[in-house]
Design a protein around this motif. Structure first.
Motif, PDB file in Angstrom:
ATOM      1  N   GLN A 159      33.632  39.359  48.176  1.00 46.95           N
ATOM      2  CA  GLN A 159      32.339  39.536  48.847  1.00 46.95           C
ATOM      3  C   GLN A 159      32.389  40.621  49.907  1.00 46.95           C
ATOM      4  OE1 GLN A 159      31.032  35.751  50.335  1.00 46.95           O
ATOM      5  NE2 GLN A 159      30.582  34.976  48.309  1.00 46.95           N
ATOM      6  N   ARG A 160      33.542  40.833  50.501  1.00 47.89           N
ATOM      7  CA  ARG A 160      33.628  41.787  51.601  1.00 47.89           C
ATOM      8  C   ARG A 160      34.143  43.168  51.200  1.00 47.89           C
ATOM      9  NH1 ARG A 160      36.805  37.599  55.422  1.00 47.89           N
ATOM     10  NH2 ARG A 160      35.119  36.111  55.685  1.00 47.89           N
ATOM     11  N   HIS A 161      34.969  43.228  50.150  1.00 48.60           N
ATOM     12  CA  HIS A 161      35.703  44.471  49.924  1.00 48.60           C
ATOM     13  C   HIS A 161      35.600  45.074  48.537  1.00 48.60           C
ATOM     14  CE1 HIS A 161      37.388  43.859  53.869  1.00 48.60           C
ATOM     15  NE2 HIS A 161      37.706  42.623  53.522  1.00 48.60           N
TER      16      HIS A 161
ATOM     17  N   GLU B  61      45.182  34.367  49.776  1.00 43.87           N
ATOM     18  CA  GLU B  61      43.786  34.625  50.168  1.00 43.87           C
ATOM     19  C   GLU B  61      42.841  34.218  49.043  1.00 43.87           C
ATOM     20  OE1 GLU B  61      40.824  35.410  52.625  1.00 43.87           O
ATOM     21  OE2 GLU B  61      42.873  35.820  53.231  1.00 43.87           O
ATOM     22  N   GLN B  62      41.734  33.614  49.400  1.00 44.79           N
ATOM     23  CA  GLN B  62      40.760  33.188  48.395  1.00 44.79           C
ATOM     24  C   GLN B  62      39.972  34.383  47.878  1.00 44.79           C
ATOM     25  OE1 GLN B  62      38.549  30.140  50.404  1.00 44.79           O
ATOM     26  NE2 GLN B  62      40.017  28.565  49.811  1.00 44.79           N
ATOM     27  N   LEU B  63      39.706  34.352  46.571  1.00 43.93           N
ATOM     28  CA  LEU B  63      38.986  35.446  45.912  1.00 43.93           C
ATOM     29  C   LEU B  63      37.625  35.696  46.543  1.00 43.93           C
ATOM     30  CD1 LEU B  63      39.608  34.685  42.135  1.00 43.93           C
ATOM     31  CD2 LEU B  63      40.936  36.128  43.655  1.00 43.93           C
TER      32      LEU B  63
ATOM     33  N   VAL C 172      27.850  44.486  48.042  1.00 45.08           N
ATOM     34  CA  VAL C 172      27.364  43.182  48.488  1.00 45.08           C
ATOM     35  C   VAL C 172      27.574  42.114  47.427  1.00 45.08           C
ATOM     36  CG1 VAL C 172      25.344  41.926  49.324  1.00 45.08           C
ATOM     37  CG2 VAL C 172      25.632  44.324  49.909  1.00 45.08           C
ATOM     38  N   ARG C 173      28.273  41.049  47.782  1.00 41.89           N
ATOM     39  CA  ARG C 173      28.443  39.840  46.972  1.00 41.89           C
ATOM     40  C   ARG C 173      28.977  40.067  45.559  1.00 41.89           C
ATOM     41  NH1 ARG C 173      23.744  35.816  47.240  1.00 41.89           N
ATOM     42  NH2 ARG C 173      25.418  34.542  46.439  1.00 41.89           N
TER      43      ARG C 173
END
Length: 94
Positions: free
Chosen positions: A60-62, A53-55, A72-73
């Protein structure tokens, strides 16, 4: 410059996956709002989302900042290196 780019030279942040970062590096998160940086449990994250999985998607989501609570971000960074791999033990005398 972010130490993540030293760990994975020649790759842009959006293309880096967990598998690209050598295990000797301690992974951390950086908050977009307050700038707080702290270590994350890399093995737990990889078990949940997978090593490929890409960082950028996981960060950004978790990622949640432990200082201000921002979700956020936020993004991943390198916060250190394990000394055992940085300075290998001398071979036994004999």
């Amino acid at each position: 410059m972010d130490p993540l780019f030293d760990a994975v030279p020649g790759k842009a942040y959006y293309a880096i996956s967990f598998r690209d970062i050598p295990p000797a590096y301690i992974l951390g998160g950086r908050c977009l709002v307050c700038g707080h940086v702290g270590p994350v449990d890399r093995h737990r994250i990889e078990r949940r989302w997978g090593g490929g999985e890409q960082l950028r998607f996981v960060g950004q989501r978790h990622l949640r900042c432990m200082a201000c609570g921002n979700r956020v971000r936020n993004h991943f960074t390198v916060v250190g290196c394990y000394l055992a791999t940085a300075f290998p033990a001398a071979p036994p005398a004999g």
